[in-house]
Design a protein around this motif. Structure first.
Motif, PDB file in Angstrom:
ATOM      1  N   GLY A 136      -1.704   0.246  -1.011  1.00  0.00           N
ATOM      2  CA  GLY A 136      -0.417  -1.056  -1.488  1.00  0.00           C
ATOM      3  C   GLY A 136       0.801  -0.085  -0.225  1.00  0.00           C
ATOM      4  N   THR A 137       1.176  -1.630  -0.760  1.00  0.00           N
ATOM      5  CA  THR A 137       2.985  -1.058   0.413  1.00  0.00           C
ATOM      6  C   THR A 137       3.544  -1.316  -0.308  1.00  0.00           C
ATOM      7  N   LEU A 138       4.875   0.383  -0.405  1.00  0.00           N
ATOM      8  CA  LEU A 138       5.983  -0.105  -1.590  1.00  0.00           C
ATOM      9  C   LEU A 138       7.437  -1.085  -0.373  1.00  0.00           C
ATOM     10  N   HIS A 139       8.064  -1.453  -0.729  1.00  0.00           N
ATOM     11  CA  HIS A 139       9.225  -2.398  -0.764  1.00  0.00           C
ATOM     12  C   HIS A 139      10.203  -0.887  -1.802  1.00  0.00           C
ATOM     13  N   GLY A 140      10.857  -0.881  -1.279  1.00  0.00           N
ATOM     14  CA  GLY A 140      12.059  -0.079  -1.398  1.00  0.00           C
ATOM     15  C   GLY A 140      12.171   1.515  -2.182  1.00  0.00           C
ATOM     16  N   SER A 141      12.195   2.061  -2.889  1.00  0.00           N
ATOM     17  CA  SER A 141      12.111   2.809  -3.351  1.00  0.00           C
ATOM     18  C   SER A 141      11.843   3.665  -3.883  1.00  0.00           C
ATOM     19  N   SER A 142      10.762   4.961  -3.504  1.00  0.00           N
ATOM     20  CA  SER A 142       9.892   5.834  -4.266  1.00  0.00           C
ATOM     21  C   SER A 142      10.316   6.527  -5.389  1.00  0.00           C
ATOM     22  N   LEU A 143      11.202   6.544  -5.453  1.00  0.00           N
ATOM     23  CA  LEU A 143      11.713   8.111  -6.050  1.00  0.00           C
ATOM     24  C   LEU A 143      12.440   6.457  -7.445  1.00  0.00           C
ATOM     25  N   GLU A 144      12.611   5.088  -7.096  1.00  0.00           N
ATOM     26  CA  GLU A 144      12.885   4.715  -8.662  1.00  0.00           C
ATOM     27  C   GLU A 144      11.045   4.635  -9.209  1.00  0.00           C
ATOM     28  N   PHE A 145      10.519   3.979  -7.910  1.00  0.00           N
ATOM     29  CA  PHE A 145       8.839   4.275  -8.617  1.00  0.00           C
ATOM     30  C   PHE A 145       8.788   4.903  -9.827  1.00  0.00           C
ATOM     31  N   PHE A 146       9.390   6.415  -9.247  1.00  0.00           N
ATOM     32  CA  PHE A 146       8.558   7.860  -9.691  1.00  0.00           C
ATOM     33  C   PHE A 146       9.765   7.335 -11.391  1.00  0.00           C
TER      34      PHE A 146
END
Length: 411
Positions: free
Chosen positions: A179-189
């Motif tokens: 996939g493609t992340l838009h935004g913050s990986s920390l927020e995803f976690f």
């Protein structure tokens, strides 16, 4: 060593977001986090860690601690699954990375937060400021693509043929969501650990990208000369009765074969006669599924370094197969894409508290350009059915990719 009580600062996700905002404002490296059941705590957060690529032989190279409930700090990082795949592509992010932290914020089982420092330093002013004035919540969105059904089914059928021919008894055949992340990986976690509460979650980030592991599985715990490993094999959707898992001949056989492999792995470095199985075939809940979990224990000499322990047991038995060497060779032919951090390990080695490492399943790897990769798989035995194995992959992935859409302060 210094330990200071901080009190109730909120959830692990709240504290992680707060220190991340502070680190960014002060142009420091981002934080790292271990959330769930690590070192007897509910969460460990290193406010800032410079996580850099290292040689695979250098990971977790810290003398094993063996005392107290404090952690203080240590080396935190990851080691990728070592094998290439059939496409021959190079690693997407460094094969190994990590960094040293002198201090951590530790949340105990009662929800109280503590600041701990190996050097005896007090909490940094910028950390205190960040905890008292958390920033607005970031947003993220991941556009996921479907994995390759045909290639996965081909791998399962090839594994069944190899089992029938007597080459192997079991193999963990995997596939990938990209996939493609838009935004913050920390927020995803932070969002994912709040939704799914995994036992062995971990987050690391650097210029190379980031790793968000939502793992339920313990690879290795080492405290002094005592080592334990808790392999997971056997899966059922959470809406089913857990009794069905223990009644499944396929799942029970899958687990017992891997327990024997872990016994063999640890036996390579353990004191003779000390390898035991204190827990066999317990049913535990994990995000979206029930799992069969067993525990293998062993005693190793204090002079055995972590590198020797990893040489004996890595990659984790539960994500390879039996016999381990031949299963790894075949998996490299059957799987089209390199696993990467998935099926490797993430964790921490503390000179005070010891070493704890997860099996990096339910783990999303983000490169510097925002490409996201989530691996999922399952153990194939003679009783496996290809379509059922595909459904198992989807069940495992569902809690991770569920609702990975844009989130804001209002959510």
């Amino acid at each position: 060593m210094r330990t200071d009580r901080l009190g109730d600062l909120g959830t692990a996700a709240d504290v992680l977001r707060a220190v991340a905002g502070g680190a960014e404002r002060h142009r420091l490296a981002p934080p790292a986090a271990l959330v769930g059941e690590w070192f007897g705590a509910s969460a460990l957060i290193a406010p800032t860690v410079s996580v850099r690529a290292v040689d695979s032989a250098e990971v977790f190279a810290v003398p094993p601690g063996n005392s107290g409930e404090a952690v203080g700090g240590g080396w935190i990082g990851y080691l990728s699954y070592p094998d290439a795949a059939s496409d021959g592509s190079p690693p997407r992010i460094p094969e190994a990375a990590g960094g040293w932290t002198d201090s951590v914020l530790r949340q105990d089982q009662d929800g109280c937060w503590w600041h701990e420092s190996l050097s005896g330093a007090t909490i940094a002013g910028w950390v205190s400021d960040a905890l008292s004035s958390p920033p607005p919540r970031s947003t993220y969105e991941i556009d996921w693509e479907e994995p390759d059904f045909a290639r996965h089914q081909g791998g399962v059928l090839a594994a069944l043929a190899a089992i029938g021919a007597g080459e192997i008894y079991q193999a963990c055949v995997c596939t990938q969501f990209t996939g493609t992340l838009h935004g913050s990986s920390l927020e995803f976690f932070a969002d994912a650990v709040t939704r799914t509460t995994p036992a062995r979650a971990a987050y690391l980030a650097g210029d190379w990208g980031s790793v968000a592991s939502l793992s339920p599985e313990l690879f290795v715990r080492r405290v002094g000369d005592e080592v334990t490993s808790s392999p997971i094999k056997g899966t059922l959707p959470l809406q089913c009765s857990p009794d069905e898992l223990l009644a499944s001949a396929k799942d029970v056989a899958e687990n017992i074969m891997i327990v024997d492999l872990v016994r063999n792995d640890l036996g390579r470095v353990a004191d003779t006669g000390t390898v035991t199985v204190p827990e066999l075939l317990t049913v535990q809940a994990a995000p979206g599924v029930w799992h069969l979990v067993s525990t293998v224990a062993a005693t190793v000499r204090p002079d055995i370094p972590n590198a020797a322990l990893l040489d004996a047991a890595f990659p984790p038995a539960s994500v390879t197969g039996t016999p381990k060497g031949r299963a790894r060779q075949l998996l490299s032919q059957w799987e089209p894409r390199r696993r990467g951090v998935y099926c490797g390990t993430v964790g921490m080695a503390s000179p005070v508290a010891g070493t704890e490492l997860n099996v990096a399943i339910r783990t999303v790897e983000f490169d510097a350009h925002g490409t996201a990769v989530l691996g999922v798989g399952g153990g194939i035995t003679a009783d496996s059915h290809a379509e059922a194995e595909w459904q198992e992959c989807l069940h495992k992935a569902a809690p991770v990719i569920h609702d990975s859409r844009e989130r804001s302060t209002a959510s």
